[in-house]
Design a protein around this motif. Sequence first.
Motif, PDB file in Angstrom:
ATOM      1  N   TRP A   6      74.641  39.711  16.889  1.00 44.35           N
ATOM      2  CA  TRP A   6      75.386  40.757  16.194  1.00 44.35           C
ATOM      3  C   TRP A   6      75.595  41.985  17.075  1.00 44.35           C
ATOM      4  O   TRP A   6      76.637  42.647  16.976  1.00 44.35           O
ATOM      5  N   LYS A  56      78.400  41.020  19.274  1.00 42.61           N
ATOM      6  CA  LYS A  56      79.615  40.932  18.459  1.00 42.61           C
ATOM      7  C   LYS A  56      80.203  42.318  18.207  1.00 42.61           C
ATOM      8  O   LYS A  56      81.421  42.520  18.319  1.00 42.61           O
ATOM      9  N   THR A  78      83.831  43.684  19.501  1.00 37.89           N
ATOM     10  CA  THR A  78      84.880  44.220  18.627  1.00 37.89           C
ATOM     11  C   THR A  78      85.282  45.635  19.054  1.00 37.89           C
ATOM     12  O   THR A  78      86.455  46.001  18.956  1.00 37.89           O
ATOM     13  N   TRP A 122      82.091  34.063  24.337  1.00 38.44           N
ATOM     14  CA  TRP A 122      82.280  35.497  24.105  1.00 38.44           C
ATOM     15  C   TRP A 122      83.613  35.993  24.652  1.00 38.44           C
ATOM     16  O   TRP A 122      84.188  36.950  24.114  1.00 38.44           O
ATOM     17  N   ILE A 143      85.859  35.296  21.820  1.00 32.39           N
ATOM     18  CA  ILE A 143      85.667  36.284  20.771  1.00 32.39           C
ATOM     19  C   ILE A 143      86.373  37.590  21.135  1.00 32.39           C
ATOM     20  O   ILE A 143      87.071  38.200  20.304  1.00 32.39           O
ATOM     21  N   PHE A 174      80.757  38.977   9.562  1.00 33.75           N
ATOM     22  CA  PHE A 174      81.677  38.806  10.680  1.00 33.75           C
ATOM     23  C   PHE A 174      82.904  39.703  10.503  1.00 33.75           C
ATOM     24  O   PHE A 174      83.377  40.319  11.466  1.00 33.75           O
TER      25      PHE A 174
END
Length: 291
Positions: free
Chosen positions: A59, A62, A66, A114, A117, A237
């Motif tokens: 997380w 992540k 973002t 990643w 992502i 998410f």
Amino acid sequence: MDTLNNQSGTIYAEVTNMNESSSGDMNLKATVMDYYPANQAKTGEEVLAKVPAVTFLFWIVKIAATTLGETGGDAVSMSMNLGYLVGTAIFAAIFIGLAVAQIRVTTFNPYLYWLTIIATTTVGTTMADFADRSLGIGYAGGSLFLLTLLLMSLFVWYRTMGSISVETVNSPKTEMFYWITIMFSQTLGTALGDWTADTAGIGYTGGALVFGALLAVVAAGFFFTKISRTLLFWAAFILTRPLGATLGDFLDKPLSSGGLALSRFAASGVLLVFIGGAIVLFKHRAATKAH
């Protein structure tokens, strides 16, 4: 003589059955080899282990990814003056290429995962900005439009595969739905972040606090309730995206708008180094089953 003939017939029948059984096994193995790449693991658990285990580190990376998606997307579309449409085309091409590579690999590769992502977050940023600003439908309209796309993705996934649980990501087709859904969730998260910070008027730090609090609620649901883990995973998410969007805007927006006025390129570079360092310094083990 009759006894000998009977014994011979019995031996022939047994040999025939063994050959048929061996042929059936070979056909089954051939079918499995046709379905998966030649060097891909055959067990369900190993096939699914192409995504990282969901840990605290997952997380953290992540959220950083973002945030990088926000600063990187704005750097290309705004700082380079290419516009949202051209920026979306560029990042969409990168995302498609990385997603195809991710689907084709046979083992978990943290760098490739990643990077894919990050590609979803950058294309999500420019796509959301194009819908909200270039199409003139506003943040609320853009959020509703993107929510519709996300729900349509989930609906088609369910109608096609029979389930939208992320634990069923065990084939190339299902993984394709997985990445399309992630891309739409990233785009929706961008629109939600912009709507909260700008239209709702609570600013970037206020928006980050709101989405951080919502993530805490989701975490509490995971630890203290029996709510579907699939639902909680997708909720978290999606919520990490607007959190990253508000953090990214806080880094590069002007001081007069409540930001730190940092260079989008510098901020993107620092975030990229942070993500790379997190992958190199900390072990990212593959999940025992897809999430």
